[in-house]
Write an enzyme that holds these catalytic residues in place. Structure first.
Site, PDB file in Angstrom:
ATOM      1  N   ASP A 139     -11.492  -3.517  -3.198  1.00 36.31           N
ATOM      2  CA  ASP A 139     -10.479  -2.832  -3.689  1.00 36.31           C
ATOM      3  C   ASP A 139      -9.353  -3.479  -4.021  1.00 36.31           C
ATOM      4  OD1 ASP A 139      -8.893  -0.386  -3.734  1.00 36.31           O
ATOM      5  OD2 ASP A 139      -8.258  -0.669  -1.513  1.00 36.31           O
ATOM      6  N   TYR A 141      -5.207  -4.127  -5.498  1.00 35.09           N
ATOM      7  CA  TYR A 141      -3.793  -3.688  -5.423  1.00 35.09           C
ATOM      8  C   TYR A 141      -2.881  -3.948  -6.399  1.00 35.09           C
ATOM      9  CZ  TYR A 141      -0.037  -4.268  -1.724  1.00 35.09           C
ATOM     10  OH  TYR A 141       1.010  -4.139  -0.740  1.00 35.09           O
ATOM     11  N   HIS A 146       3.688   0.280  -6.002  1.00 35.69           N
ATOM     12  CA  HIS A 146       2.924   0.372  -4.693  1.00 35.69           C
ATOM     13  C   HIS A 146       3.273  -0.877  -3.956  1.00 35.69           C
ATOM     14  CE1 HIS A 146       0.398   1.380  -1.140  1.00 35.69           C
ATOM     15  NE2 HIS A 146      -0.211   0.110  -1.574  1.00 35.69           N
ATOM     16  N   ARG A 155       8.652  -6.512   4.300  1.00 34.44           N
ATOM     17  CA  ARG A 155       9.416  -7.757   4.424  1.00 34.44           C
ATOM     18  C   ARG A 155      10.774  -7.694   3.480  1.00 34.44           C
ATOM     19  NH1 ARG A 155       4.040  -8.482   2.362  1.00 34.44           N
ATOM     20  NH2 ARG A 155       4.784  -7.970   0.581  1.00 34.44           N
ATOM     21  N   GLU A 212      -4.870   6.911   0.177  1.00 35.17           N
ATOM     22  CA  GLU A 212      -4.568   5.879  -0.799  1.00 35.17           C
ATOM     23  C   GLU A 212      -4.867   6.587  -2.030  1.00 35.17           C
ATOM     24  OE1 GLU A 212      -5.153   2.194  -0.168  1.00 35.17           O
ATOM     25  OE2 GLU A 212      -3.171   1.950   1.159  1.00 35.17           O
ATOM     26  N   GLU A 214      -6.342   6.466  -5.323  1.00 36.16           N
ATOM     27  CA  GLU A 214      -6.869   5.387  -6.326  1.00 36.16           C
ATOM     28  C   GLU A 214      -7.948   6.121  -7.113  1.00 36.16           C
ATOM     29  OE1 GLU A 214      -7.944   1.829  -4.451  1.00 36.16           O
ATOM     30  OE2 GLU A 214      -6.750   2.148  -2.579  1.00 36.16           O
ATOM     31  N   ASP A 246      -8.871   6.162  -0.421  1.00 34.91           N
ATOM     32  CA  ASP A 246      -9.134   4.943   0.246  1.00 34.91           C
ATOM     33  C   ASP A 246      -8.353   5.122   1.674  1.00 34.91           C
ATOM     34  OD1 ASP A 246      -9.501   2.500   1.336  1.00 34.91           O
ATOM     35  OD2 ASP A 246      -8.039   1.456   0.596  1.00 34.91           O
ATOM     36  N   ARG A 250      -2.747   3.182   9.078  1.00 36.57           N
ATOM     37  CA  ARG A 250      -1.857   2.326   9.009  1.00 36.57           C
ATOM     38  C   ARG A 250      -1.094   1.402  10.389  1.00 36.57           C
ATOM     39  NH1 ARG A 250      -1.809   1.790   3.990  1.00 36.57           N
ATOM     40  NH2 ARG A 250      -1.513   3.532   2.567  1.00 36.57           N
ATOM     41  N   GLN A 253      -3.776  -1.334  10.595  1.00 35.29           N
ATOM     42  CA  GLN A 253      -3.427  -2.355   9.489  1.00 35.29           C
ATOM     43  C   GLN A 253      -2.393  -3.270   9.768  1.00 35.29           C
ATOM     44  OE1 GLN A 253      -2.918  -0.194   5.658  1.00 35.29           O
ATOM     45  NE2 GLN A 253      -2.832  -2.013   4.477  1.00 35.29           N
ATOM     46  N   LYS A 266      -9.444   0.221   7.139  1.00 32.73           N
ATOM     47  CA  LYS A 266     -10.024   0.729   5.832  1.00 32.73           C
ATOM     48  C   LYS A 266     -11.490   0.774   5.895  1.00 32.73           C
ATOM     49  CE  LYS A 266      -6.212  -0.356   3.259  1.00 32.73           C
ATOM     50  NZ  LYS A 266      -5.602   0.482   2.601  1.00 32.73           N
ATOM     51  N   THR A 270     -14.260   5.758   2.800  1.00 33.87           N
ATOM     52  CA  THR A 270     -13.677   5.776   1.609  1.00 33.87           C
ATOM     53  C   THR A 270     -14.372   6.995   1.028  1.00 33.87           C
ATOM     54  OG1 THR A 270     -13.416   3.510   1.625  1.00 33.87           O
ATOM     55  CG2 THR A 270     -12.999   4.651  -0.668  1.00 33.87           C
ATOM     56  N   GLU A 377       4.521   5.781   1.702  1.00 28.25           N
ATOM     57  CA  GLU A 377       5.639   5.477   0.607  1.00 28.25           C
ATOM     58  C   GLU A 377       6.228   6.755   0.416  1.00 28.25           C
ATOM     59  OE1 GLU A 377       2.313   3.910  -1.992  1.00 28.25           O
ATOM     60  OE2 GLU A 377       4.133   3.149  -3.139  1.00 28.25           O
TER      61      GLU A 377
HETATM   62 CA    CA Z   1      -6.571   0.682  -1.057  1.00 29.64          CA
END
Ligand code: CA
Length: 432
Positions: A139, A141, A146, A155, A212, A214, A246, A250, A253, A266, A270, A377
């Site tokens: 997978d 990114y 995103h 951050r 997610e 994807e 996916d 959270r 994670q 994860k 999937t 998001e």
């Molecule tokens: Ca993903």
């Protein structure tokens, strides 16, 4: 644009099987999948056309695909892999034959009632299966939007993108065993999470379940260990694409991801759409991919840098509600790193790629709020909840929610689509 469009993609083609202009499966698409006609019959190869499934094993038995010189019984396998490994020209010959047999002016199948009854089945009467035996799953990114959104949340704005992000397609090795198809349920996972400012973690069901949005592609023919796939040959290695959800926990994670990346957050599930749309069918919808700054290193520089214009949507429907909420409208074209770059980077060390490997894009977020591809998001980490049509509020996903993703390319008066990947969340097991 492509120099020559495959005749099977001609927008004026029509099938004797009637389709609406908004079907995802007109004669220009012809995606491959694995299905069983009834519970008693073995899984085999199908092509989707409108609301019907065409049984390729029956066509081969009747000799209608002989001119493609295929191995005997290639359409009777329970996975697409043996076909995916065939040379591209041979796969194209099959597409051309199937397209020809389905044309409105072609009587071979159209006027043979017995053959039609054996070879064409209503799509809602068959059972779909995993189309591909996925050897390895990686997978990426690859959406700058995103990665930036997540970076800002975790951050701060100044350090949103990590220094490596603009210079290589970031990815991690995922879990192939837990990939399933649309219609299967996903059980809310248990795991370790940590409360803000706590010293020790606790164990329990994830409270922050997310999707997610994807897309993934399957490697057709693989590569030998020690032999990187050159960037300008990478596109030819790609067999086709599917929608990918996916699933992500959270809270799990957040606690586990440093320093080696996602793991339990994860690996529980999937899901993909069951019909694999070939790169031949997507060809008319190719676009130039977004410009890259800084220019990538030579091994990631493409002569023909392209992507595809694929509309994507996500809808959430709560259990018992008649109507869902569209929470996202995005597009595959937003991705910063292309599929060819992902494949070239993956194999540049000499890592061997296998037929059936699945490489997923990473969450596909667009530039504005309506195009964000995860609840993380969309609700900005739960601070801006959404309200479903039935009045229920969502920061993340609840038990009983169904997440449905769909995707399609819009042609002039027709669509080439992926159908959907729609799966429901079941409550966590009682492990405590
Ligand atoms: Ca993903």
């Amino acid at each position: 644009m492509a120099s020559s469009i495959d005749p099977t993609c001609d927008p004026t083609l029509k099938s004797f099987i009637p389709v609406d202009s908004d079907t995802h499966f007109p004669i220009q698409n012809l995606p491959y999948g694995i299905f069983s006609p009834t519970r008693r019959e073995d899984p085999r190869f199908g092509v989707r056309i409108g609301d019907q499934v065409l049984d390729l094993a029956v066509l081969q038995d009747c000799g209608l695909l002989d001119s493609a010189s295929l191995p005997d019984g290639i359409f009777s396998y329970p996975v697409l892999n043996p076909f995916m490994e065939l040379p591209k020209e041979q796969r194209r010959a099959v597409r051309l034959l199937v397209s020809g047999l389905l044309r409105e002016e072609e009587p071979t199948l159209r006027d043979n009632l017995n053959l039609r009854q054996r070879a064409l089945l209503p799509a809602d009467s068959v059972t779909m299966h995993m189309p591909v035996a996925v050897r390895d799953y990686t997978d990426f990114y690859s959406s700058k939007e995103h990665a930036t959104n997540v970076g800002i949340m975790f951050r701060g704005k100044e350090n949103a993108l990590m220094p490596n992000w603009l210079q290589l397609p970031v990815g991690y090795h995922g879990r192939a065993s837990s990939i399933g198809i649309s219609g299967e349920d996903v059980i809310r996972p248990h795991g370790q999470t940590i409360a803000p400012d706590a010293e020790f973690s606790t164990f329990g069901p994830s409270r922050l379940m997310d999707f997610e949005l994807e897309m993934g592609f399957f490697v057709g023919s693989g590569s030998e260990q020690g032999k990187p796939i050159p960037i300008n040959q990478a596109a030819d290695k790609i067999f086709g694409m599917v929608l990918v959800n996916d699933w992500s926990a959270r809270d799990i994670q957040k606690w586990e991801y440093q320093p080696l990346g996602p793991f339990n957050s994860k690996n529980f599930a999937t899901h993909i759409s069951p019909w694999v749309v070939t790169m031949d069918a997507l060809e008319p919808f190719r676009l130039e991919a977004p410009a890259q700054d800084p220019e990538p290193l030579a091994y990631l520089r493409e002569n023909d840098r392209h992507t595809f214009d694929i509309n994507l949507e996500v809808e959430i429907t709560a259990e018992g509600d008649d109507e869902g909420l569209k929470v996202c409208a995005s597009n595959f074209k937003h991705l910063y790193w292309t599929m060819a770059q992902q494949l070239a980077h993956h194999s540049v060390t000499g890592c061997n790629m296998s037929s059936g490997d699945m490489l997923a894009s990473g969450t596909i977020s667009g530039p504005d709020k309506g195009s964000f591809g995860s609840m993380l998001e969309i609700t900005w980490r739960g601070t801006e909840p959404v309200i479903l049509p039935g009045g229920k509020e969502r920061k993340f996903l609840a038990d009983g929610d169904t997440v449905a993703m769909s995707g399609w390319c819009q042609g002039d008066g027709y669509r080439v689509g992926f159908g959907e990947v729609a799966n429901k969340i079941l409550p966590a097991l009682d492990l405590l």
